[in-house]
Scaffold this active site. Sequence first.
Site, short mmCIF file in Angstrom:
data_model
loop_
_atom_site.label_atom_id
_atom_site.label_comp_id
_atom_site.label_asym_id
_atom_site.label_seq_id
_atom_site.Cartn_x
_atom_site.Cartn_y
_atom_site.Cartn_z
N ARG A 21 0.82 -1.21 0.00
CA ARG A 21 0.00 0.00 0.00
C ARG A 21 0.86 1.26 0.00
O ARG A 21 0.44 2.30 -0.50
CB ARG A 21 -0.94 0.00 1.21
CG ARG A 21 -2.02 -1.07 1.15
CD ARG A 21 -3.13 -0.83 2.16
NE ARG A 21 -2.68 -0.88 3.54
CZ ARG A 21 -2.62 -1.98 4.27
NH1 ARG A 21 -2.96 -3.15 3.73
NH2 ARG A 21 -2.23 -1.93 5.53
N SER A 38 -1.28 -16.34 6.19
CA SER A 38 -2.32 -15.46 6.73
C SER A 38 -3.49 -16.25 7.31
O SER A 38 -4.64 -15.92 7.08
CB SER A 38 -2.83 -14.52 5.63
OG SER A 38 -3.63 -13.49 6.16
N ASN A 41 -4.66 -18.31 13.44
CA ASN A 41 -4.18 -19.16 14.54
C ASN A 41 -5.22 -19.31 15.64
O ASN A 41 -5.43 -20.41 16.17
CB ASN A 41 -2.92 -18.54 15.18
CG ASN A 41 -1.72 -18.59 14.29
OD1 ASN A 41 -1.59 -17.78 13.38
ND2 ASN A 41 -0.83 -19.53 14.53
N CYS A 42 -5.83 -18.19 16.00
CA CYS A 42 -6.74 -18.20 17.14
C CYS A 42 -8.02 -18.97 16.88
O CYS A 42 -8.76 -19.29 17.81
CB CYS A 42 -7.06 -16.76 17.55
SG CYS A 42 -5.59 -15.79 17.97
N ILE A 278 17.60 -5.32 8.63
CA ILE A 278 16.83 -6.50 9.03
C ILE A 278 15.89 -6.11 10.17
O ILE A 278 16.31 -5.55 11.19
CB ILE A 278 17.73 -7.66 9.49
CG1 ILE A 278 18.65 -8.10 8.34
CG2 ILE A 278 16.88 -8.85 9.95
CD1 ILE A 278 19.59 -9.25 8.69
N ALA A 280 12.33 -7.39 12.60
CA ALA A 280 11.67 -8.60 13.12
C ALA A 280 10.41 -8.19 13.88
O ALA A 280 10.36 -7.13 14.52
CB ALA A 280 12.61 -9.38 14.03
N ASP A 283 5.75 -13.06 17.53
CA ASP A 283 6.02 -13.88 18.71
C ASP A 283 7.49 -14.17 18.92
O ASP A 283 7.87 -14.65 19.99
CB ASP A 283 5.26 -15.21 18.61
CG ASP A 283 3.75 -15.03 18.63
OD1 ASP A 283 3.29 -13.89 18.84
OD2 ASP A 283 3.04 -16.04 18.45
N LYS A 434 -23.91 4.07 36.56
CA LYS A 434 -22.54 4.03 37.05
C LYS A 434 -21.94 2.72 36.55
O LYS A 434 -22.15 1.66 37.15
CB LYS A 434 -22.50 4.13 38.58
CG LYS A 434 -22.91 5.50 39.09
CD LYS A 434 -22.80 5.62 40.60
CE LYS A 434 -23.93 4.88 41.30
NZ LYS A 434 -23.97 5.16 42.75
#
Length: 563
Positions: A21, A38, A41-42, A278, A280, A283, A434
């Site tokens: 983009r 892509s 995972n979850c 480089i 990164a 995880d 509240k």
Amino acid sequence: MRVIIIGGVAGGATAAARIRRLDEKAEIIIFEKSGYISYANCGLPYYIGGVIEDKEELTLQTPESFWERFNIDVRVQNEALEINPENKTVTVKNLKTGEVYTESYDKLLISTGAKPTRPQMQGIDLDNVFTLRTVEDTYNIKNFVDECKPKSAVVVGGGFIGLEVAENLNEMGVDVTILQRPDHLLNTLDYDMATLVHSRFRKNGVKLKFGVSVQGFEKAERGVDVLIKGEEPINADMVLLAIGVTPDSTLAKNAGLDLGIKDSIVVNDRMETSARNIYAVGDAVQVKHSITGDNAVISLAGPANKQGRIAADNICGGDSRYKGSMGSSVIKIFDMTVASTGLTEKIAKASEIDYDKIVLSPMSHAGYYPGGKVMTMKVVFEKSTQRIIGAQIVGFDGVDKRIDVLATAMNFGATASDLKDLDLAYAPPYSSAKDPVNMAGFVIENIGAGKMKQFHWDDISRLQNVNGITLLDTRTSFEYSRGHIDGFINIPVDELRSRMDEIDKSKPLYVMCQSGLRSYISCRILAQNGFDCYNFSGGYRFYESVIKEKSISEKSYPCGMDK
């Protein structure tokens, strides 16, 4: 500009799309050693359980769709073997053909993520001992479940993946046992809050066993025996090993990049590594915890995606900065929602922060509107400033909303005063005038102003053995008769003013009710009449839940094992 990205899941795929983009002319290549990019995972545990029925839903993009939309060359089943920072090259192996080749780069992004922790132990490679990290792992487990119809499963580990898989297997009719070395599930929670999660698992038929050390696995006549130190083996048709993840930093280490805690890749706030050109993300990297400023490894999808965007900006000549992470998280436990952000009490104590905490039990929405449910909130704050440094919520409706409000407030350094002043949306089906977040601010501010002193569930056993104090339960007589703590006398709050002469004013007074509200009102009445009064944080409901689960959990420890 030629950009190579190693790893095509959360951080890598996000970075690739952002680079495109920003720079239509950049040449972008993604190397992904698995067969998918892509992917979600979850969502993997929910495909195993059949909640997500179409496996195509797990893959948000394909190599073909990435090429068509973004003009990005995605090479799945291509494993990066070596990075040469001096020559600015990556050596790659095509896992389908065996071909080894080299590609050069101008900029390189490492997004290798983390791998399931697999200690060297007997039987870890048995066919029915699984780990879950990739789409391929999911298909292997799903195929086993569909074809072999397991009746029993052991889940080793009480983190997000382990609990989600345990829930999904349980709802498929599988008899599930969770084994955990620490004394509670979910290290994002303190022990007292985790007991609410334990109760929900047990209510749904999942067995929990704490304080156990798994030593290996052995093929049995049926299924597999899980070998446990000091105990008889547990037999199951299948095992999921989910004891955590380890940064996948081998490539970076072999390339001479600086590594930090748990061998994670050291990056600055621009996501730059120690080697020029480089970057990164995800995880595999070490970041700063935004509350303590300490180095941390936080393996969550949200931070990985943000880091991918920041790295992309900087690769394209920008100057974006990563401000760190608080580790905000949420998980579904059957019909319950469990969420946290920032520091637990345990971590605050280990970090030597002068902290305090509150526990409150507000309704998810206005009490007079049908369907409201109680949530339990624990908020940790810095004593001297009343700055909010952590929150945990266990409940049903509205939990995710409140944790997000608290995380947002904490991101801007909110104090108790800020929480009480937040202008939050209200209508009876959604909240109270509240809001629970406002209520947390009110309670903390009262403590800071000296209008309330408090005591907690783990103070009770000590107080029961202290002479010269009075323990008071201000619930109704009916509530008291249905269950109370030994040593607490009962005077309902609405009778307190007329029965005050029954209480010895010379003794400190420790007051309890069901949720903490009536006991607070009682303390205000009593304090203004000369009593030295302490309010119980969380109420009898919370105490009963913690103590009941504590007694059950302690029985699950092998004899002689130190928790």
